[in-house]
Design a protein around this motif. Structure first.
Motif, PDB file in Angstrom:
ATOM      1  N   TYR A 169      61.457  36.148  44.762  1.00 59.82           N
ATOM      2  CA  TYR A 169      60.316  35.846  45.634  1.00 59.82           C
ATOM      3  C   TYR A 169      59.784  37.119  46.288  1.00 59.82           C
ATOM      4  CZ  TYR A 169      57.519  33.697  49.319  1.00 59.82           C
ATOM      5  OH  TYR A 169      56.488  33.356  50.151  1.00 59.82           O
ATOM      6  N   ILE A 170      60.698  37.989  46.719  1.00 56.50           N
ATOM      7  CA  ILE A 170      60.289  39.260  47.326  1.00 56.50           C
ATOM      8  C   ILE A 170      59.516  40.102  46.318  1.00 56.50           C
ATOM      9  CG2 ILE A 170      61.126  41.418  48.323  1.00 56.50           C
ATOM     10  CD1 ILE A 170      63.507  39.874  49.442  1.00 56.50           C
ATOM     11  N   ASN A 171      60.036  40.184  45.093  1.00 53.00           N
ATOM     12  CA  ASN A 171      59.351  40.964  44.065  1.00 53.00           C
ATOM     13  C   ASN A 171      57.997  40.358  43.713  1.00 53.00           C
ATOM     14  OD1 ASN A 171      61.546  42.719  43.927  1.00 53.00           O
ATOM     15  ND2 ASN A 171      62.557  41.522  42.338  1.00 53.00           N
ATOM     16  N   ALA A 172      57.930  39.021  43.650  1.00 54.45           N
ATOM     17  CA  ALA A 172      56.663  38.358  43.360  1.00 54.45           C
ATOM     18  C   ALA A 172      55.647  38.616  44.471  1.00 54.45           C
ATOM     19  CB  ALA A 172      56.881  36.853  43.178  1.00 54.45           C
ATOM     20  N   SER A 173      56.117  38.644  45.711  1.00 55.29           N
ATOM     21  CA  SER A 173      55.222  38.924  46.837  1.00 55.29           C
ATOM     22  C   SER A 173      54.649  40.333  46.735  1.00 55.29           C
ATOM     23  CB  SER A 173      55.975  38.758  48.158  1.00 55.29           C
ATOM     24  OG  SER A 173      56.444  37.439  48.323  1.00 55.29           O
ATOM     25  N   ILE A 174      55.493  41.297  46.335  1.00 53.87           N
ATOM     26  CA  ILE A 174      55.016  42.672  46.161  1.00 53.87           C
ATOM     27  C   ILE A 174      53.917  42.715  45.105  1.00 53.87           C
ATOM     28  CG2 ILE A 174      55.663  45.011  45.455  1.00 53.87           C
ATOM     29  CD1 ILE A 174      58.467  44.449  46.447  1.00 53.87           C
ATOM     30  N   ILE A 175      54.152  42.057  43.977  1.00 55.15           N
ATOM     31  CA  ILE A 175      53.184  42.079  42.878  1.00 55.15           C
ATOM     32  C   ILE A 175      51.870  41.425  43.294  1.00 55.15           C
ATOM     33  CG2 ILE A 175      52.731  41.228  40.541  1.00 55.15           C
ATOM     34  CD1 ILE A 175      55.735  41.498  40.003  1.00 55.15           C
ATOM     35  N   VAL A 176      51.957  40.275  43.967  1.00 52.88           N
ATOM     36  CA  VAL A 176      50.742  39.571  44.391  1.00 52.88           C
ATOM     37  C   VAL A 176      49.946  40.412  45.384  1.00 52.88           C
ATOM     38  CG1 VAL A 176      49.880  37.573  45.678  1.00 52.88           C
ATOM     39  CG2 VAL A 176      51.623  37.262  43.920  1.00 52.88           C
ATOM     40  N   GLN A 177      50.633  41.076  46.311  1.00 55.90           N
ATOM     41  CA  GLN A 177      49.931  41.911  47.289  1.00 55.90           C
ATOM     42  C   GLN A 177      49.280  43.120  46.628  1.00 55.90           C
ATOM     43  OE1 GLN A 177      52.787  42.806  50.339  1.00 55.90           O
ATOM     44  NE2 GLN A 177      52.717  40.748  51.203  1.00 55.90           N
ATOM     45  N   LEU A 178      49.948  43.690  45.619  1.00 61.22           N
ATOM     46  CA  LEU A 178      49.341  44.799  44.879  1.00 61.22           C
ATOM     47  C   LEU A 178      48.105  44.332  44.106  1.00 61.22           C
ATOM     48  CD1 LEU A 178      52.514  46.625  43.503  1.00 61.22           C
ATOM     49  CD2 LEU A 178      50.892  47.546  45.145  1.00 61.22           C
ATOM     50  N   LEU A 179      48.224  43.175  43.457  1.00 58.01           N
ATOM     51  CA  LEU A 179      47.109  42.650  42.687  1.00 58.01           C
ATOM     52  C   LEU A 179      45.961  42.197  43.577  1.00 58.01           C
ATOM     53  CD1 LEU A 179      48.971  40.625  39.892  1.00 58.01           C
ATOM     54  CD2 LEU A 179      47.932  42.896  39.740  1.00 58.01           C
ATOM     55  N   THR A 180      46.262  41.862  44.827  1.00 58.12           N
ATOM     56  CA  THR A 180      45.201  41.477  45.761  1.00 58.12           C
ATOM     57  C   THR A 180      44.227  42.631  45.986  1.00 58.12           C
ATOM     58  OG1 THR A 180      46.686  39.938  46.901  1.00 58.12           O
ATOM     59  CG2 THR A 180      44.719  40.617  48.095  1.00 58.12           C
ATOM     60  N   ILE A 181      44.745  43.844  45.935  1.00 60.37           N
ATOM     61  CA  ILE A 181      43.889  45.017  46.095  1.00 60.37           C
ATOM     62  C   ILE A 181      43.156  45.343  44.794  1.00 60.37           C
ATOM     63  CG2 ILE A 181      43.871  47.478  46.681  1.00 60.37           C
ATOM     64  CD1 ILE A 181      46.351  47.026  48.336  1.00 60.37           C
ATOM     65  N   ILE A 182      43.790  45.077  43.653  1.00 61.53           N
ATOM     66  CA  ILE A 182      43.220  45.455  42.354  1.00 61.53           C
ATOM     67  C   ILE A 182      42.218  44.414  41.853  1.00 61.53           C
ATOM     68  CG2 ILE A 182      43.776  45.967  39.944  1.00 61.53           C
ATOM     69  CD1 ILE A 182      46.532  46.918  40.921  1.00 61.53           C
ATOM     70  N   ILE A 183      42.562  43.122  41.962  1.00 61.33           N
ATOM     71  CA  ILE A 183      41.718  42.051  41.421  1.00 61.33           C
ATOM     72  C   ILE A 183      40.716  41.595  42.482  1.00 61.33           C
ATOM     73  CG2 ILE A 183      41.701  39.750  40.397  1.00 61.33           C
ATOM     74  CD1 ILE A 183      44.540  40.231  39.436  1.00 61.33           C
ATOM     75  N   PRO A 184      39.411  41.721  42.231  1.00 60.17           N
ATOM     76  CA  PRO A 184      38.393  41.336  43.238  1.00 60.17           C
ATOM     77  C   PRO A 184      38.482  39.871  43.660  1.00 60.17           C
ATOM     78  CG  PRO A 184      37.408  42.664  41.487  1.00 60.17           C
ATOM     79  CD  PRO A 184      38.792  42.336  41.039  1.00 60.17           C
ATOM     80  N   LYS A 185      38.746  38.977  42.703  1.00 60.63           N
ATOM     81  CA  LYS A 185      38.815  37.560  43.028  1.00 60.63           C
ATOM     82  C   LYS A 185      39.947  37.277  44.002  1.00 60.63           C
ATOM     83  CE  LYS A 185      39.258  32.964  40.980  1.00 60.63           C
ATOM     84  NZ  LYS A 185      39.445  32.185  39.715  1.00 60.63           N
ATOM     85  N   TRP A 186      41.099  37.907  43.792  1.00 61.80           N
ATOM     86  CA  TRP A 186      42.222  37.710  44.693  1.00 61.80           C
ATOM     87  C   TRP A 186      41.940  38.336  46.062  1.00 61.80           C
ATOM     88  CZ3 TRP A 186      47.677  37.892  42.071  1.00 61.80           C
ATOM     89  CH2 TRP A 186      47.689  36.979  41.008  1.00 61.80           C
ATOM     90  N   GLU A 187      41.192  39.440  46.061  1.00 63.07           N
ATOM     91  CA  GLU A 187      40.817  40.053  47.332  1.00 63.07           C
ATOM     92  C   GLU A 187      39.923  39.116  48.143  1.00 63.07           C
ATOM     93  OE1 GLU A 187      38.894  44.264  49.006  1.00 63.07           O
ATOM     94  OE2 GLU A 187      38.954  43.818  46.857  1.00 63.07           O
ATOM     95  N   GLU A 188      39.029  38.407  47.451  1.00 66.91           N
ATOM     96  CA  GLU A 188      38.196  37.431  48.128  1.00 66.91           C
ATOM     97  C   GLU A 188      39.023  36.271  48.669  1.00 66.91           C
ATOM     98  OE1 GLU A 188      35.235  36.202  45.389  1.00 66.91           O
ATOM     99  OE2 GLU A 188      34.249  38.163  45.270  1.00 66.91           O
ATOM    100  N   LEU A 189      40.022  35.848  47.903  1.00 71.61           N
ATOM    101  CA  LEU A 189      40.908  34.772  48.359  1.00 71.61           C
ATOM    102  C   LEU A 189      41.647  35.166  49.636  1.00 71.61           C
ATOM    103  CD1 LEU A 189      42.480  33.505  44.998  1.00 71.61           C
ATOM    104  CD2 LEU A 189      40.851  32.288  46.456  1.00 71.61           C
ATOM    105  N   ALA A 190      42.073  36.437  49.706  1.00 64.53           N
ATOM    106  CA  ALA A 190      42.797  36.906  50.888  1.00 64.53           C
ATOM    107  C   ALA A 190      41.922  36.875  52.137  1.00 64.53           C
ATOM    108  CB  ALA A 190      43.328  38.316  50.655  1.00 64.53           C
ATOM    109  N   LYS A 191      40.596  36.930  51.943  1.00 62.05           N
ATOM    110  CA  LYS A 191      39.682  36.939  53.075  1.00 62.05           C
ATOM    111  C   LYS A 191      39.147  35.551  53.429  1.00 62.05           C
ATOM    112  CE  LYS A 191      38.073  41.646  52.116  1.00 62.05           C
ATOM    113  NZ  LYS A 191      36.890  42.493  51.794  1.00 62.05           N
ATOM    114  N   GLU A 192      39.544  34.545  52.661  1.00 69.42           N
ATOM    115  CA  GLU A 192      39.018  33.199  52.879  1.00 69.42           C
ATOM    116  C   GLU A 192      39.816  32.384  53.877  1.00 69.42           C
ATOM    117  OE1 GLU A 192      38.641  31.260  49.148  1.00 69.42           O
ATOM    118  OE2 GLU A 192      36.991  32.539  48.436  1.00 69.42           O
ATOM    119  N   GLY A 193      40.779  32.991  54.518  1.00 66.10           N
ATOM    120  CA  GLY A 193      41.549  32.284  55.536  1.00 66.10           C
ATOM    121  C   GLY A 193      42.669  31.456  54.949  1.00 66.10           C
ATOM    122  N   GLU A 194      42.922  30.297  55.530  1.00 66.22           N
ATOM    123  CA  GLU A 194      44.057  29.464  55.161  1.00 66.22           C
ATOM    124  C   GLU A 194      43.967  28.991  53.714  1.00 66.22           C
ATOM    125  OE1 GLU A 194      47.718  27.832  55.724  1.00 66.22           O
ATOM    126  OE2 GLU A 194      46.582  29.120  57.088  1.00 66.22           O
TER     127      GLU A 194
END
Length: 418
Positions: free
Chosen positions: A78-103
């Motif tokens: 889970y820790i490793n998956a969290s690292i990967i998701v957070q890295l991809l949040t910066i790389i993938i525009p769609k995921w970056e938008e999801l991070a800004k959409e709140g809950e």
């Protein structure tokens, strides 16, 4: 503190949350003693003693890894998956938008983290089944398949337990599981120190030095976790209809160590992975060279460890703290920092402050993580409860106390912190 605990226990909703959290932690500890079918525990213990990262996994899992129980992998995937998701949040525009959409966006990213946890857990379970094939009671494909399914299911269940604690209990569930695993080994650590003194490996004076070091680390962690830079903010008066809003003075609390203990966990997991993988190939010259180059306790390991902690401190702070969004929200509601223009200059000013104070927090984390190796060389005490474990335990305990404090303040009770 005891009075505050009694007051917290008297609140029905808070009492239910505390009881639920304790119940989940008890389930976690019970599962740590449920063995994986088809494994030889003694052979597993001998293999674990050869791998540094495997020992770290055993600390997080509360001894479940050495016993090779169904919770042996703990929440490491889970820790490793969290690292990967957070890295991809910066790389993938769609995921970056999801991070800004709140809950709603965070729930979607949490779903990706769950999928990643199961996939990484499956991969890690396959690796462990291959690496520990000499400890298998039932040789062959089906014997390994049983191990893989058991370990993956255990990790998925722990992930669910952690999320349930976060939703229905008190504190961050994943962090509390790590906390419980470390604290559960404290009695055995104390007994080990007693044995060192009894057989003459060390003496009382060295034990006292280590105790002083531990207290100093705890005091330092508490001080750094509580330290913050308060940036003053002034809100201009606004007239909406017949009402006047604003005209208030407040501040933005910028924590000295906004990342907590996450950088230490990330850094250790990544740094020790190559040497552990190399341990599965003892006849390879390349594998042996890698293991010797980054062997824990050496200067190369210490340097890379400190550098990774500093990097992840900045990275995690950058993910959780966005000066541009804060500056935009301040401008929207008529807020400004005295002497600074709203908008981009304010964002640059906040980013400059956060960069400077984050450096202090990162260097502190790196120093605390490396000091145990120095203390071990001086006192000859080679016990697991070093600086990293203390960082995790104190950090998680402090955050949990703050959450309980917040719950009690909402109900007009005096809490732990003053």
């Amino acid at each position: 503190m005891l009075d505050a605990l009694r007051n917290a226990w008297k609140i029905p909703d808070l009492r239910k949350r505390l009881q639920f959290t304790l119940l989940m932690l008890v389930i976690f500890r019970i599962g740590a003693f449920v063995p994986v079918p088809g494994m030889n525990p003694e052979a597993v213990k001998q293999l674990i003693e050869k791998g540094a990262l495997l020992g770290f996994f055993d600390i997080i899992a509360g001894g479940a890894f050495k016993q090779f129980s169904v919770f042996a992998m703990s929440i490491t995937p889970y820790i490793n998956a969290s690292i990967i998701v957070q890295l991809l949040t910066i790389i993938i525009p769609k995921w970056e938008e999801l991070a800004k959409e709140g809950e709603a966006g965070r729930k979607e990213l949490a779903k990706y983290t769950r999928y990643g946890t199961v996939i990484l857990g499956l991969i890690q379970a396959v690796g462990l089944a291959i690496g520990f094939r000499s400890a298998l009671v039932y040789k062959g494909f089906f014997g390994s398949l049983i191990v893989v399914i058991s370990l993956t299911a255990g990790t998925a269940f722990l992930m669910w337990v952690g999320e349930q604690i976060t939703d229905k209990g008190i504190g961050n569930g994943i962090s509390l599981l790590i906390f419980a695993g470390i604290v559960s080994r404290l009695p055995s650590g104390i007994y080990q120190v007693f044995q060192y003194v009894r057989v003459g490996t060390t003496n009382i004076f060295m034990v006292l030095i280590f105790a002083v070091f531990a207290v100093a680390v705890i005091v330092g962690v508490v001080a750094v976790q509580q330290a913050e830079r308060r940036v003053p903010v002034q809100y201009a008066k606004r007239v909406v209809g017949r009402r006047v809003y604003g005209g208030q003075s407040t501040h933005i609390p910028m924590k000295l160590n906004a990342a907590g203990v996450i950088p230490v966990i990330f850094a250790m997991s990544i740094l020790l992975t190559p040497s552990t993988i190399a341990g599965f190939f003892p006849n390879s010259r390349v594998a042996v060279s890698i293991a010797n180059a980054i062997k824990p306790g050496g200067w190369v390991y210490a340097t890379l460890y400190a550098a990774l902690i500093v990097f992840f401190t900045y990275f995690y702070t950058a993910v959780t703290f966005n000066p541009a969004d804060i500056a935009e929200n301040m401008k929207k509601y008529g807020g400004f920092i005295p002497g600074m223009r709203p908008g981009k200059p304010t964002a640059e000013y906040l980013d400059k402050i956060m960069s400077r104070i984050t450096l202090i927090g990162a260097l502190f984390l790196a120093a605390i993580a490396i000091l145990p190796y120095i203390i071990t060389g001086v006192t000859a005490l080679n016990i697991y409860f070093g600086g990293t474990a203390l960082l995790i335990v104190v950090g998680v305990a402090l955050e949990t106390m703050k959450l309980i404090e917040a719950q009690m303040i909402m109900r007009h009770y005096e809490g732990f912190l003053k």
